[in-house]
Structures are given as C-alpha cells and as structure tokens.
Design a protein around this motif. Structure first.
Motif, PDB file in Angstrom:
ATOM      1  N   GLU A 279      11.165   2.303   0.602  1.00 20.74           N
ATOM      2  CA  GLU A 279      11.113   1.893  -0.727  1.00 20.74           C
ATOM      3  C   GLU A 279      11.748   2.926  -1.553  1.00 20.74           C
ATOM      4  OE1 GLU A 279       7.629  -0.251  -3.451  1.00 20.74           O
ATOM      5  OE2 GLU A 279       7.516   1.881  -3.565  1.00 20.74           O
ATOM      6  N   ASP A 280      12.799   2.612  -2.395  1.00 22.12           N
ATOM      7  CA  ASP A 280      13.620   3.493  -3.251  1.00 22.12           C
ATOM      8  C   ASP A 280      14.332   4.581  -2.401  1.00 22.12           C
ATOM      9  OD1 ASP A 280      12.877   1.919  -5.349  1.00 22.12           O
ATOM     10  OD2 ASP A 280      11.068   3.042  -5.860  1.00 22.12           O
ATOM     11  N   GLY A 281      15.045   4.357  -1.363  1.00 23.29           N
ATOM     12  CA  GLY A 281      15.561   5.298  -0.522  1.00 23.29           C
ATOM     13  C   GLY A 281      14.530   6.192   0.360  1.00 23.29           C
ATOM     14  N   GLY A 282      13.166   6.126  -0.053  1.00 22.44           N
ATOM     15  CA  GLY A 282      12.426   7.016   0.748  1.00 22.44           C
ATOM     16  C   GLY A 282      11.725   6.142   1.981  1.00 22.44           C
ATOM     17  N   PHE A 283      11.361   6.713   2.936  1.00 25.34           N
ATOM     18  CA  PHE A 283      10.725   5.923   4.172  1.00 25.34           C
ATOM     19  C   PHE A 283       9.264   6.788   4.418  1.00 25.34           C
ATOM     20  CE2 PHE A 283      13.811   8.882   6.255  1.00 25.34           C
ATOM     21  CZ  PHE A 283      12.756   9.406   7.324  1.00 25.34           C
ATOM     22  N   TYR A 284       8.121   6.044   4.795  1.00 27.17           N
ATOM     23  CA  TYR A 284       7.107   6.473   5.010  1.00 27.17           C
ATOM     24  C   TYR A 284       6.373   5.858   6.228  1.00 27.17           C
ATOM     25  CZ  TYR A 284       8.146   7.042   0.052  1.00 27.17           C
ATOM     26  OH  TYR A 284       8.793   7.633  -1.143  1.00 27.17           O
ATOM     27  N   PHE A 285       6.013   6.549   7.157  1.00 22.35           N
ATOM     28  CA  PHE A 285       5.442   6.162   8.474  1.00 22.35           C
ATOM     29  C   PHE A 285       4.153   5.387   8.216  1.00 22.35           C
ATOM     30  CE2 PHE A 285       1.898   7.202  11.606  1.00 22.35           C
ATOM     31  CZ  PHE A 285       2.637   6.781  12.825  1.00 22.35           C
ATOM     32  N   ILE A 286       3.985   4.119   8.544  1.00 16.48           N
ATOM     33  CA  ILE A 286       2.494   3.705   8.561  1.00 16.48           C
ATOM     34  C   ILE A 286       1.965   3.701   9.913  1.00 16.48           C
ATOM     35  CG2 ILE A 286       2.504   2.394   6.183  1.00 16.48           C
ATOM     36  CD1 ILE A 286       3.550  -0.114   7.934  1.00 16.48           C
ATOM     37  N   GLU A 287       2.604   3.130  10.973  1.00 16.75           N
ATOM     38  CA  GLU A 287       1.794   3.158  12.304  1.00 16.75           C
ATOM     39  C   GLU A 287       2.701   3.002  13.402  1.00 16.75           C
ATOM     40  OE1 GLU A 287      -0.509   0.101  13.566  1.00 16.75           O
ATOM     41  OE2 GLU A 287       0.696  -1.495  12.799  1.00 16.75           O
ATOM     42  N   MET A 288       2.236   3.548  14.627  1.00 17.22           N
ATOM     43  CA  MET A 288       3.029   3.096  15.793  1.00 17.22           C
ATOM     44  C   MET A 288       2.532   2.005  16.725  1.00 17.22           C
ATOM     45  SD  MET A 288       4.743   5.984  18.644  1.00 17.22           S
ATOM     46  CE  MET A 288       5.605   5.306  19.911  1.00 17.22           C
ATOM     47  N   ASN A 289       3.399   1.329  17.324  1.00 17.36           N
ATOM     48  CA  ASN A 289       2.817   0.507  18.117  1.00 17.36           C
ATOM     49  C   ASN A 289       3.012   0.719  19.653  1.00 17.36           C
ATOM     50  OD1 ASN A 289       1.366  -1.247  16.319  1.00 17.36           O
ATOM     51  ND2 ASN A 289       3.253  -2.316  15.805  1.00 17.36           N
ATOM     52  N   THR A 290       2.220   1.016  20.300  1.00 21.79           N
ATOM     53  CA  THR A 290       2.379   1.688  21.690  1.00 21.79           C
ATOM     54  C   THR A 290       2.877   0.444  22.912  1.00 21.79           C
ATOM     55  OG1 THR A 290       0.187   1.633  22.259  1.00 21.79           O
ATOM     56  CG2 THR A 290       1.025   3.441  21.328  1.00 21.79           C
ATOM     57  N   ARG A 291       3.594  -0.411  22.505  1.00 22.62           N
ATOM     58  CA  ARG A 291       3.833  -1.605  23.393  1.00 22.62           C
ATOM     59  C   ARG A 291       5.501  -2.240  23.324  1.00 22.62           C
ATOM     60  NH1 ARG A 291       3.350  -5.205  19.390  1.00 22.62           N
ATOM     61  NH2 ARG A 291       1.566  -4.829  17.804  1.00 22.62           N
ATOM     62  N   LEU A 292       5.400  -3.123  23.773  1.00 26.28           N
ATOM     63  CA  LEU A 292       6.647  -4.219  23.328  1.00 26.28           C
ATOM     64  C   LEU A 292       6.267  -5.028  22.322  1.00 26.28           C
ATOM     65  CD1 LEU A 292       9.712  -4.730  24.509  1.00 26.28           C
ATOM     66  CD2 LEU A 292       8.658  -6.715  25.994  1.00 26.28           C
ATOM     67  N   GLN A 293       7.173  -5.065  21.326  1.00 27.49           N
ATOM     68  CA  GLN A 293       7.100  -5.913  20.053  1.00 27.49           C
ATOM     69  C   GLN A 293       7.178  -7.273  20.215  1.00 27.49           C
ATOM     70  OE1 GLN A 293       5.406  -3.320  18.076  1.00 27.49           O
ATOM     71  NE2 GLN A 293       6.118  -3.823  16.051  1.00 27.49           N
ATOM     72  N   VAL A 294       6.706  -8.098  19.492  1.00 23.25           N
ATOM     73  CA  VAL A 294       6.977  -9.549  19.451  1.00 23.25           C
ATOM     74  C   VAL A 294       8.771  -9.783  19.123  1.00 23.25           C
ATOM     75  CG1 VAL A 294       6.783 -11.897  18.381  1.00 23.25           C
ATOM     76  CG2 VAL A 294       4.948 -10.194  18.782  1.00 23.25           C
ATOM     77  N   GLU A 295       9.055  -8.874  18.523  1.00 22.19           N
ATOM     78  CA  GLU A 295      10.470  -9.114  17.801  1.00 22.19           C
ATOM     79  C   GLU A 295      11.521  -8.156  18.340  1.00 22.19           C
ATOM     80  OE1 GLU A 295       7.672  -7.921  16.214  1.00 22.19           O
ATOM     81  OE2 GLU A 295       8.061  -6.243  15.033  1.00 22.19           O
TER      82      GLU A 295
END
Ligand code: ADP
Length: 667
Positions: A279-295
C-alpha cells in the motif's frame, strides 16, 4: 531421485503432481476415499489405495493410514499438495519417523510459520517490514484493548493459527473490540484448537502481493517473482495474476529479497510463499505459507518452470536448478478459480453432477488444471472447485483477453458456477485499468453481481430451437425405426413436421412462463418471443448440444443441454436455466424417460438385461437402475441392436451419463 511417490491429496492438485511425476518417470501412488474410488486422480496414478470413508477426517487427514500405504507401496516420498496435511508439522514429523521424505519444508519451519504471531516476531528480527500491530504472547483483554488503541482503529483481529480467513474480524472502534475478540477466539478455538490472537492495523486499500520462494538443502534460496492476489472475496483469492501490474522493479527486487531473507530466517527448504500487503509504495509481511500454493501456475507460466519438478528435485537433495540471476520472466498470466457455487445466493457451494464439462482447448495460452471430468459429481464432502483456468500472453491486456475468451468458452452444466461472475471481473473497466486492491469485489459488487435478470430473447430463442431440433431428430429416428403409424413416439410430441407452419413452446424462466413461437420458413425459421416481433434465424446447425445460428443477422454460438424438462443455455459463459413447460414432454418424462439411454438421475445399476449384439424390439427392458430408492427400467425406444454396454451391475452412475448404446434399426 525417487522411484515412487505418494500423493496425499485429491482433485486438481493431485492430478497436477501426478502429471509432473509421470513426465519425470516417477511412479505415483494415489490415496482416496470411498467417494473418490473413480476420481480422476485415482485413474491417473499408477496405483491407488482406498484409505477410508468420504469425510476428510476419516480419509485424507489420516496421516497414519497414509503412511501405512506409503510403506506398503514402497513410496519413498509423500507430496501433500495444499490443504489437508500440507502444513501439518505433526504429519511431517511422522513421515520423518517412518523414514519417508515429506516433500515440504523442515518441521520447525512449518511450526514457526504456522503461527502468524510467532512468524512475525521472527520476521521483525530479520528486518522484514511488518504491518503495525501487536503479536505478543499476553492475551488478556486489557492488553489487547490497550494495544488496539495504540495501533489506532480500524484494527484487524486475526487468529494466530489462522488460515482461510477464519477468526478474522475488522474492528472499527473501541466499542466493537470486546465482541470481536470473543468471536474471533471462539472461531479460532473451534477451527484450530488454539485461540491466541494478534492485532494489525487494518490497511484501507492494500494490494495482496506475494513472493514465490524456493530454497534447497545446500543453502541456496531464490525468489521466482511475485503474484498479485488482490481480487478477493471475504479475504479469499478469486483471481490471481503474475507479475503484479504496475509494481516498480526496484520494489519487486526488494520484496523478493525480503522474502528470501524471511525464508532463510527459518532455514526454509522447498517451495514457499511469503505474503505481503502492498500500500502506498510500502510493503508489509503478513504470513508465510509453507507449501505449494493454489495459484502457483501463474508463476509457472511467466517463468516457464515446473514448480513441482523443483519440489521433487529439492526433496531428493539436489541443488536448485537455477540461481537468482538466471531466473527470467516473460509475459503475463492470470488464474481464475472456477467453483461450483451460486454467486446469487451468497456463493453457497453447489453440488450435483457435471452433466456437461467442456473446458476450452488447451494451448500455450490456455491451461486447465482440473480434477473432474464430464459425468463426475461435485459432492458436499470436498472443496467445490471445478478447475483452475490459467491463461498467458505477451502482456496484461492480451492475457486478459485470453481470460475472457476462455471463460466464455468454458462449458459447465449440471451445477451452478461462478463463471459469469469471473467473466464480469475480467471485463470490468477498473480491473482492466489496474485499479485493484483487496476491496475490489466489494466496491464493484453492483456491477459484478447484478440482480437476476429475465432470460434474454436470444437465450429463449436458442432454447426453443434446440428443443425443436432435438424432437425432430428423435421423431425421425423413431419414424425410421418403425412403420407403425400409431407409435406413441410420433403422437407424443403433439406436432407434425409437414403440416404445421409454426411451433409454440412455453418455457418457464424463474417463475414466469415465456412464450416462444417458431415459424417454419424455406431458409430456416422466424422466432418470436412473448408475442414480440419475429427475428429470422438461418444457417442453423445443432450437434452434440452445440447450436449455431444466424439470429436477426448476428452469428450466435450457444450450448443447449436438456435433461428431462430442464434446459441450460450457455452463451459466452453466461448460463440461463429454463424449464420446458410442455404437457407432452411431461407425460413422456412420467412414463419413465423419453427413450434416451442416459441415466435420468444418479443411481446404481441393478441389472443389465441385454448383451452386446442383441437385437431388441421397441419397449424391451435393457437395464434396471436404482435411484432415489426406486427402480427404474431403461427401455428400448425403438427396435435396434445393442452396440455397447457402458456399465455393469453394481456400478454407480451419475445423472445424464449414457448407460448403453442402441443402434436403431433402419426402416
Ligand atoms: P488467512 O491466512 O486467514 O488467509 P491472511 O493473513 O493471509 O489470512 O490474510 C488474508 C487476506 O486478508 C489478505 O490477503 C488481505 O486481503 C486481508 N488482510 C490481512 N491482513 C490485513 C490487514 N492488516 N489490513 C487489511 N487487510 C488485511
């Protein structure tokens, strides 16, 4: 490399893993529930073993049973897919104990990243930027409310063990906090057996940008660029794309490096995804998924790599195939998640039989990852995803055109789907213009989910024409088959081809009866709906449900599927459901079917009464079917020869499948 792997999953992801394994010459073992005995992943695997009844707790989540199968079949490694056991540290530990390789990260990495709070504490130490918030251990309400006030409203309450949006609450003011905390704790306790919460500043218009990372056991780590998953409904992804549009290159690099740092901080191995809000040029960690992702397929499309192949190589101890500077990307990819669900009814999952399932043709531009085939059922036991549709092209606009085209061409009949909704997103001017953030769907709700409209004249015309053409074909077949002029086949339809100049049909559209009149003309038809002006319809072809006509001068391609009195018309990805309001058809239906040799409803074959090659008279019983606790006799609609039997006694059949083939005798 492994000789044999077991896939502890089902559906599209199991099929997708099997495809890569097969290409690499690795033998595959599928596990399945009773309900999945004939599922696509079972059929694709070299070997398949049943591990229990349909409910996931009795089958796909039974780590003990799965490990037992691994031992018995000689599988050296287990690919968990996503969901189910993929982020279960206990299962990874049990694999290690049993001497089977878990194709995923080390147990400790799964455990740490499984806790949003613990992972954030760790990320803070690794200098990865975080959303401002509270992720401490103290959980008393006084602490939580003081922290919420410090962060400033609105705040987001999250379950630390959370996933799938469970236990998440937006809190707009201090007064709402107590209820939200209590609700989130209850939900988290029920879903994850752990009620610890964390608080975050609720960002107002973030984009969800996540980084695909990969690490090996030799200390190498790379990022395979990013995916933008901002198109979400209730915080769950609907459409994803790669690369993230309008993301400055230096930011892409900084996010990638932060993600690799995050992975290294937990000694990560294998495929993982580090999720950020942007957001507004900044980035913020929310979580890590420890697997292959759907996408993950959008990443594969822009990098030309096979991430499952990388997972297998890394799990077998090899080094990453490429270094960071060797990784390149090309073009733009989208993925849309096709679900059996009803957008008009709060996206309620839909169950039923996929009586028609024709994905668009696959090519360099279009990929379809699915775990179901025509005739399969979408049940209440599992995730109602039908497929992932992945498209690629040189740039975003071109890829988006591919997405619209492929969605419009996707034919699904038998269950309600979200295809129209996905098409509405893909066509929305704000989506085209990259005015995207996680609030996109909510903000454009009125455009994306218009109230149900009456069936279009085009859909009604197509439906009526298809009904007429189908009856005509049936009548002609019956005529050829029997010289008997009293055949009910000729009378039941209540119209005569040669003498009448028009044909009236009543179609029920929702609650309303709509009248369609077809006038016969030398070069085709004229069609009038609800007594309105007649439109010329010429150049008509109808084959296997595919109708093409020139209607009022415009070329139209529609798919019309009839099942009993139900009609589904698909035009450009939009489904219209109608019911035939026809006394003769109703009568034919009540007589036990209009002579089609398809199952009128899902059921079990009780007995097969004929053999291949046998000549039968009209009316000869061919098969006994038990459905809805009633026996149903499938009779020969006309004299002919049985040329194929598709099922045997005891087989389960889905609604609409062809039970047998009868070659109708000529003359
Ligand atoms: P889950 O693991 O339950 O899916 P996530 O933490 O991955 O939850 O968040 C899912 C989605 O929720 C994000 O993609 C984003 O849309 C939204 N979200 C999460 N945290 C925030 C936040 N602090 N501010 C705004 N939206 C958020």
């Amino acid at each position: 490399m492994f000789d044999t792997i077991l896939i502890a999953n089902r559906g599209e992801i199991a099929c997708r893993v099997i495809r890569t394994a097969r290409r690499m010459g690795i033998r595959t073992v599928a596990v399945h529930s009773d309900a999945d005995a004939k599922a696509m992943h079972v059929q694709m695997a070299d070997e398949a073993v049943c591990i229990g009844p349909a409910p996931v707790g009795d089958s796909y989540l039974r780590g003990d049973a799965i490990l037992e199968v691994a031992k018995r079949t000689g599988a050296q490694a287990i690919h968990p897919g996503y969901g189910f056991l993929s982020e279960n540290a206990g299962f990874a530990a049990a694999c290690a104990e049993a001497g089977v390789v878990f194709i995923g990260p080390p147990i400790e990495a799964i455990r740490v990243m499984g806790s949003k709070a613990e992972s954030k504490r760790l990320m803070a130490n690794a200098d990865v930027p975080l959303v401002p918030g509270y992720h401490g251990q103290a959980q008393d309400f006084a602490t939580l409310s003081a922290e919420a006030a410090r962060i400033g409203f609105p705040v987001l309450v999250k379950a630390s063990a959370g996933g799938g949006g469970k236990g998440m609450r937006v809190v707009r003011s201090a007064e709402e906090l107590a209820d939200a905390v209590a609700g989130a704790q209850r939900e988290a306790k029920a879903a994850f057996g752990d009620d610890s919460l964390l608080l975050e500043k609720y960002l107002s218009r973030p984009r969800h940008v996540e980084i695909q990372v990969f690490c090996d056991t030799h200390g190498n780590g790379v990022y395979l660029f990013e995916r933008d998953c901002s198109i979400q409904r209730r915080h769950q992804k609907v459409i994803e794309e790669a690369p993230a549009p309008n993301l400055p290159d230096d930011l892409r690099r900084r996010m990638g490096e932060a993600a690799v740092a995050a992975a290294k901080a937990v000694n990560y191995v294998g495929a993982g995804t580090v999720e950020f809000l942007y957001e507004d040029g900044g980035f913020y960690f929310i979580e890590m998924n420890t697997r292959l992702q759907v996408e993950h397929p959008v990443t594969e499309k822009i990098t030309g790599l096979d991430l499952v192949e990388w997972q297998l190589r890394v799990a077998a101890g090899a080094e990453l195939p490429l270094r960071q500077e060797q990784l390149t990307r090309k073009g733009h990819a989208f993925e849309a998640r096709l679900y059996a669900e009803d957008p008009q009814r709060e996206f309620l999952p839909a169950i039923g039989t996929l009586t028609r399932l024709r994905p668009p043709a696959e090519s360099d531009h279009v990929r379809v990852d699915t775990g179901v085939r025509e005739g399969d059922a979408v049940t209440m036991y599992y995730d109602p995803m039908i497929a992932k549709l992945i498209v690629w092209d040189e740039d975003r606009d071109a890829a988006l055109r591919r997405l619209r085209g492929a969605l419009a061409a996707y034919e699904v009949v038998g269950v309600t789907t979200n295809i129209g909704f996905l098409g509405a997103i893909a066509s929305h001017p704000a989506f085209r213009a990259v005015e995207i953030d996680t609030g996109f769907i909510e903000r454009h709700r009125a455009d994306l989910l218009p109230p149900p409209a009456p069936a279009s004249n085009t859909a009604l015309s197509a439906a009526a024409l298809a009904v007429l053409l189908r009856r005509r074909a049936e009548a002609q077949a019956a005529l050829r088959a029997r010289s008997d002029r009293h055949s009910p086949w000729l009378l039941a339809n209540g119209w005569r081809l040669n003498e009448e100049t028009h044909y009236d049909l009543s179609l029920i559209d929702g609650e309303t009866a709509r009248a369609v009149t077809l006038h016969f003309r030398s070069d085709g038809y004229e069609i009038a709906v609800d007594g309105g002006p007649a439109q010329p319809a010429t150049g008509v072809t109808f084959d296997d449900g595919a109708l093409t006509i020139s209607l009022g001068g415009a070329r139209l391609r529609a798919t019309v599927v009839q099942q009993g009195l139900d009609l589904t018309v698909l035009i450009d990805g939009v489904a219209t459901r109608l019911k035939l309001d026809d006394p003769s058809a109703r009568a034919a239906e009540q007589e036990g079917g209009s002579g089609r040799l398809s199952a009128p409803m899902p059921g079990t074959v009780v007995r097969v009464l004929v053999e291949v090659g046998q000549s039968v008279e009209a009316g000869t019983p061919l098969m006994l079917l038990e459905a809805m606790k009633m026996e149903h006799t499938i009779k020969a609609p006309a004299a002919g020869v049985v040329s194929a039997l598709n099922f045997a006694a005891g087989d389960q059949v889905a609604e609409g499948v062809d039970l047998l083939v009868l070659d109708i005798a000529e003359g």
